[in-house]
Motif scaffolding. Sequence first.
Motif, short mmCIF file in Angstrom:
data_model
loop_
_atom_site.label_atom_id
_atom_site.label_comp_id
_atom_site.label_asym_id
_atom_site.label_seq_id
_atom_site.Cartn_x
_atom_site.Cartn_y
_atom_site.Cartn_z
N ALA A 98 7.24 15.97 29.41
CA ALA A 98 6.52 15.67 28.17
C ALA A 98 7.29 14.66 27.33
O ALA A 98 6.69 13.76 26.72
N ALA A 99 8.60 14.81 27.28
CA ALA A 99 9.42 13.86 26.53
C ALA A 99 9.35 12.47 27.14
O ALA A 99 9.34 11.45 26.43
N ALA A 100 9.31 12.38 28.46
CA ALA A 100 9.22 11.08 29.13
C ALA A 100 7.92 10.38 28.79
O ALA A 100 7.90 9.17 28.52
N VAL A 101 6.83 11.11 28.79
CA VAL A 101 5.53 10.54 28.45
C VAL A 101 5.53 10.01 27.02
O VAL A 101 4.97 8.94 26.74
N ALA A 102 6.19 10.73 26.13
CA ALA A 102 6.26 10.31 24.73
C ALA A 102 7.14 9.08 24.54
O ALA A 102 6.97 8.33 23.59
N VAL A 173 11.88 4.56 30.20
CA VAL A 173 12.62 5.82 30.20
C VAL A 173 12.94 6.18 31.65
O VAL A 173 12.18 5.88 32.57
N ILE A 174 14.10 6.79 31.84
CA ILE A 174 14.54 7.24 33.16
C ILE A 174 14.57 8.76 33.16
O ILE A 174 15.12 9.38 32.24
N VAL A 192 17.98 2.31 28.35
CA VAL A 192 16.79 3.07 27.97
C VAL A 192 17.17 4.55 28.00
O VAL A 192 18.19 4.93 28.60
N PRO A 193 16.38 5.40 27.34
CA PRO A 193 16.70 6.84 27.36
C PRO A 193 16.76 7.38 28.79
O PRO A 193 15.94 7.04 29.63
N VAL A 194 17.75 8.23 29.03
CA VAL A 194 17.89 8.91 30.32
C VAL A 194 17.73 10.41 30.03
O VAL A 194 18.54 11.01 29.33
N LEU A 195 16.66 10.99 30.56
CA LEU A 195 16.33 12.38 30.25
C LEU A 195 16.74 13.31 31.38
O LEU A 195 16.64 12.97 32.56
#
Length: 228
Positions: A98-102, A173-174, A192-195
């Motif tokens: 969900a965080a990646a989609v956002a 995002v990764i 980029v953000p890495v989740l």
Amino acid sequence: MLALLHTSAVHVAVFDALRDAGHPGLELRHHVDAGLLERARREGPEAVADAVAAVLRRAVAEGARAVLCTCSTIGGVAEAAAAGAGVPVLRIDRPMAAAAVAAGPRVLVLAALESTLAPTAALIAEEARRADRPVEVRTLLVEGAWSRFEAGDGEGYLRRVAEAADAVTGADVIVLAQASMAPARKSTTARVPVLASPEPGLAAGAAAARGDRPSTLGHPDAGVPTGG
């Protein structure tokens, strides 16, 4: 009490530490079965559905108020067995998805294990549909990483993951598809953000064990927290 279903014993200490740091007082009970992942890799995740359901029933019999599956390969199978368990059953990577989609429409999924790629991509697509957001999901297998993990070379494993993340281009995002990959975030220089899944996944599991309202939990019929 929150039960955790692992397919590697290395996760026990990781989640105990996360519990101590963010959820003191939360009782965890760990169920480790490496054979589930081995069989899922050979025959497909659905092949372990009955075995996963049996673990869930045992966890509930031992007093679990919720169960968190920490294996991305079989997470969907665990969620599907929730109806028969009688308690919330969550997959570790749903809050991360969900965080990646956002975070943006171009999502790159990194995995060290090929069997994890398709389930993770499907989960992100599912979360995108729920959020009504367009996404383009690409997947990349980190070659040579899993053999290092199996050999006990944790440092080499995480180095391969971090190097793969650093080389990513054309993504917003990764996503690190496996919980074991999470420490690589500390060494990556990606722009980029890495989740990673363990921290937000455990937060969702803790909420479920507390009996929080379904809108705060990470399962298919509810919204999920979007922390990374």
